[in-house]
Design a protein around this motif. Structure first.
Motif, PDB file in Angstrom:
ATOM      1  N   SER A  39       0.711  -1.257   0.183  1.00  0.00           N
ATOM      2  CA  SER A  39      -0.127  -0.019  -0.121  1.00  0.00           C
ATOM      3  C   SER A  39       0.861   1.112   0.061  1.00  0.00           C
ATOM      4  CB  SER A  39      -0.770   0.075   1.477  1.00  0.00           C
ATOM      5  OG  SER A  39      -1.272   1.438   1.441  1.00  0.00           O
ATOM      6  N   ASP A  42       0.528   3.485   3.068  1.00  0.00           N
ATOM      7  CA  ASP A  42       1.166   2.959   4.399  1.00  0.00           C
ATOM      8  C   ASP A  42       2.513   2.921   4.248  1.00  0.00           C
ATOM      9  OD1 ASP A  42      -1.461   2.502   5.442  1.00  0.00           O
ATOM     10  OD2 ASP A  42      -1.354   0.246   5.115  1.00  0.00           O
ATOM     11  N   ARG A  81       3.085  -2.505  11.302  1.00  0.00           N
ATOM     12  CA  ARG A  81       1.937  -1.914  10.101  1.00  0.00           C
ATOM     13  C   ARG A  81       0.937  -2.915   9.771  1.00  0.00           C
ATOM     14  NH1 ARG A  81      -0.105   3.019   8.076  1.00  0.00           N
ATOM     15  NH2 ARG A  81       1.033   3.710  10.168  1.00  0.00           N
ATOM     16  N   TYR A  82       1.839  -4.061   9.113  1.00  0.00           N
ATOM     17  CA  TYR A  82       1.320  -5.058   8.380  1.00  0.00           C
ATOM     18  C   TYR A  82       0.417  -6.008   9.519  1.00  0.00           C
ATOM     19  CZ  TYR A  82       0.939  -9.912   6.713  1.00  0.00           C
ATOM     20  OH  TYR A  82       0.357 -10.820   6.189  1.00  0.00           O
ATOM     21  N   ASN A  85      -2.876  -4.109  10.179  1.00  0.00           N
ATOM     22  CA  ASN A  85      -3.603  -4.148   8.956  1.00  0.00           C
ATOM     23  C   ASN A  85      -4.480  -5.663   8.872  1.00  0.00           C
ATOM     24  OD1 ASN A  85      -2.886  -1.513   8.480  1.00  0.00           O
ATOM     25  ND2 ASN A  85      -1.696  -2.095   6.875  1.00  0.00           N
ATOM     26  N   ASP A  88      -7.050  -5.849  11.225  1.00  0.00           N
ATOM     27  CA  ASP A  88      -8.259  -5.295  10.840  1.00  0.00           C
ATOM     28  C   ASP A  88      -8.748  -5.939   9.589  1.00  0.00           C
ATOM     29  OD1 ASP A  88      -7.665  -3.232  12.546  1.00  0.00           O
ATOM     30  OD2 ASP A  88      -6.838  -1.912  11.393  1.00  0.00           O
TER      31      ASP A  88
END
Length: 186
Positions: A39, A42, A81-82, A85, A88
């Motif tokens: 992304s 991101d 962050r991965y 994500n 989520d």
């Protein structure tokens, strides 16, 4: 600008350290974050966070190899962050595939005892990598450190994707055997 000069700017708390870092290492860090996150937004956020972390880390830390220092920060932020994500929303892409490939070699559980043994595991993996021929080591690092796709690795080294996949499979098997011989829980 030389790395030592960039680090000196950080130590002097000179704001020119950030633009100098972005100019020299922006695409490098963006590539790492992009390979992990897939992304652009991101990845950009993680790279910007890298500059902040570098600013906060220097001083007191004076990195010996600035590219490695920045790459590690970017990689760790991107993996965090991965994970966020992924919690989520479940999604596909290269990162879950790379992590699944390595799961067969190294356990993902993290007990207190395993955390204490982590330093030994890192030493063992570094010794394994040092024992590999340079091209195989670079292929392994491209895949499992930088999260490069099999097709990107094949293009970089003039190999077929099948050859890269087979090489990676064999390297994972060798790593698993190497770690098992040294009594690591796999």
């Amino acid at each position: 600008m030389e790395d030592s000069r960039i680090v000196d700017l950080y130590w002097a708390r000179d704001e020119q350290a950030i633009p100098a870092t972005v100019e020299k290492y922006g695409s490098y860090c963006t590539s790492i974050a992009g390979n992990i996150l897939e992304s652009r937004e991101d990845a950009e956020e993680c790279v910007n966070d890298t500059w902040l972390r570098a600013w906060n880390a220097m001083p007191p830390h004076r990195p010996g190899i600035l590219s490695t220092f920045l790459g590690k920060i970017t990689r760790n932020l991107s993996l965090n962050r991965y994970e966020k994500n992924r919690a989520d929303k479940r999604g596909g892409g290269e990162t879950p595939l790379v992590l699944d490939e390595l799961a067969e070699c190294v356990s993902g559980t993290d007990s207190t005892e395993q955390a204490a043994d982590r330093r030994e595991l890192v030493r063992a993996i570094n010794a394994f990598l040092a024992s590999l021929p340079p091209k195989k080591r670079r292929i392994f690092v491209c895949r499992y450190w930088y999260f490069d796709s099999v097709s990107a690795i094949a293009g970089r080294y003039g190999m077929t994707e099948t050859h890269v996949s087979v090489t990676l499979h064999r390297l994972r098997t060798q790593l698993r055997d190497y770690l098992t011989e040294r009594d690591f829980d796999i």
